[in-house]
Motif scaffolding. Structure first.
Motif, short mmCIF file in Angstrom:
data_model
loop_
_atom_site.label_atom_id
_atom_site.label_comp_id
_atom_site.label_asym_id
_atom_site.label_seq_id
_atom_site.Cartn_x
_atom_site.Cartn_y
_atom_site.Cartn_z
N SER A 268 0.83 -1.21 0.00
CA SER A 268 0.00 0.00 0.00
C SER A 268 0.86 1.25 0.00
N GLN B 131 -3.85 5.43 -1.12
CA GLN B 131 -4.79 6.42 -0.59
C GLN B 131 -4.06 7.75 -0.49
N GLU C 185 -0.21 12.11 2.10
CA GLU C 185 -0.85 13.29 2.70
C GLU C 185 -0.20 14.53 2.11
N ARG D 173 0.28 5.44 1.12
CA ARG D 173 -0.60 6.43 1.73
C ARG D 173 0.06 7.80 1.62
#
Length: 383
Positions: A165, A259, A169, A167
């Motif tokens: 994965s 994500q 921000e 991630r």
């Protein structure tokens, strides 16, 4: 020593990004270091010609940096046979038509992203450039950040094992403009002017994910306007019609899940303004603009959930800093150097308008995904 002068029409350099990163820290930095030296002794010397709508701003910039040539007449500049490259860092809504003119004039083109306001427009630019036989490129600066270059080193060295994965921000609080001036131009928050964080940032995430981990196969996104009222550069209030936050889930080739949260309405509580955490079977990494930290499988601690006692483990201290092992120049300048080598020496180059169209496609699908409330496949674009 052979000196090759490359004249570059630079449109949009009165804006923040066009001025700081492309003019000052890239093209003028190359000029001031004496040009770009090649292995055979040839030196490529870039010579900017400033283009824009405000004569007073262009005149001031030219005087500040001792530049002789500037113009508010794009057609006249493109009609000059001595211009080799057309560069565009205008607002998105103005880019497509200007790039079409440059291609028709036979100029090599290098543009900021997004390349157009729609996928159809982005693909049309790629087609026109291909048929005209002009060299073309799209700015993909995040790939040249020190933190992401270290992350690429880890990926290529097999550090992660099987990547599971990603991630991300990104973002910071952009002031509304009433009691403190906004850090971004007001057009960014008007959809009618091509604004919106999805249109701005999803093209970045597309090439970062594509190049480091694999093609994006599907997207599910939620975009919103958290701050509906802002104040422009003159202090006049206006309705924010463009999204200022976008939350995306991406499925990549190889069953990797990514994500990424993007927001201009978030206060920063992390080490850098953008960070990506990558988790794999053999190790994990957190990469930002400059730094990259890792935790290998063998050094992974064994946390135990117990909310009744204070955390005693200094989690951040358990990660190891990845060394630079090389000097890292400004990311925009590094890509400019590669594009100039491509134009002058036909050296390899893969960040073309077709690649830029993939970013526009992802942004367009993300907005549609949000409007329809469902996950959408991302078809592979043919060239």
């Amino acid at each position: 020593m052979t000196c090759t002068t490359v004249r570059i029409a630079m449109n949009g350099v009165t804006g923040r990004m066009g001025y700081r990163q492309h003019l000052v820290r890239s093209v003028l930095a190359l000029r001031d270091q004496g040009g770009l030296a090649l292995a055979d002794g040839t030196v490529i010397r870039p010579e900017p010609v400033l283009v824009g709508r405000s004569a007073s701003k262009l005149r001031a910039l030219a005087a500040r940096h001792e530049l002789q040539h500037w113009s508010c007449d794009l057609d006249a500049v493109l009609g000059d046979d001595g211009i080799d490259i057309y560069f565009d860092a205008q607002i998105t809504a103005a880019r497509e038509e200007a790039v079409k003119k440059a291609i028709a004039a036979g100029k090599q083109v290098y543009v900021e992203k997004p390349t157009a306001s729609s996928l159809a427009g982005a693909r049309e630019l790629a087609r026109l450039a291909r048929e005209a036989g002009v060299k073309n490129g799209v700015v993909q600066d995040k790939l040249f950040l020190p933190g992401l270059r270290k992350l690429r080193r880890l990926v290529e060295g097999g550090f992660f094992g099987r990547v599971l994965s990603v991630r991300g921000e990104f973002g910071y609080w952009v002031f509304e403009g009433d009691w403190q001036p906004a850090q971004r131009p007001s057009w960014n928050y008007r959809a009618e002017d091509g604004g919106g964080i999805a249109a701005d940032m999803f093209p970045h995430w597309e090439y970062v994910l594509h190049e480091l981990f694999g093609p994006v196969r599907s997207v599910q996104a939620h975009v919103t306007t958290h701050i509906p009222r802002r104040w422009d550069e003159s202090g006049t209030p206006y309705d924010a019609t463009a999204d200022d936050a976008a939350y995306g889930i991406f499925e990549l080739a190889g069953d990797i899940v990514a994500q990424i949260n993007s927001s201009w309405a978030v206060r920063v509580h992390r080490d850098e303004l953008v960070e990506f955490q990558v988790d794999g079977t053999e190790g994990s990494a957190v990469a930002g603009l400059r730094h990259c930290r890792v935790q290998h499988r063998a050094g992974t601690p064994r946390p135990v959930w117990n909310p009744d006692v204070p955390a005693s483990e200094p989690f951040r201290d358990q990660w190891q800093e990845v060394p630079d092992n090389a000097g890292f120049d400004n990311g925009f300048k590094a890509q400019w150097e590669l594009f100039l080598r491509h134009v002058v020496r036909d050296e390899p180059w893969r960040w073309d308008l077709a690649a830029g169209a993939r970013g526009v496609q992802l942004a367009e699908l993300a907005l549609r995904s949000s409007a329809e409330g469902r996950r959408l496949p991302v078809p592979e674009l043919s060239r």
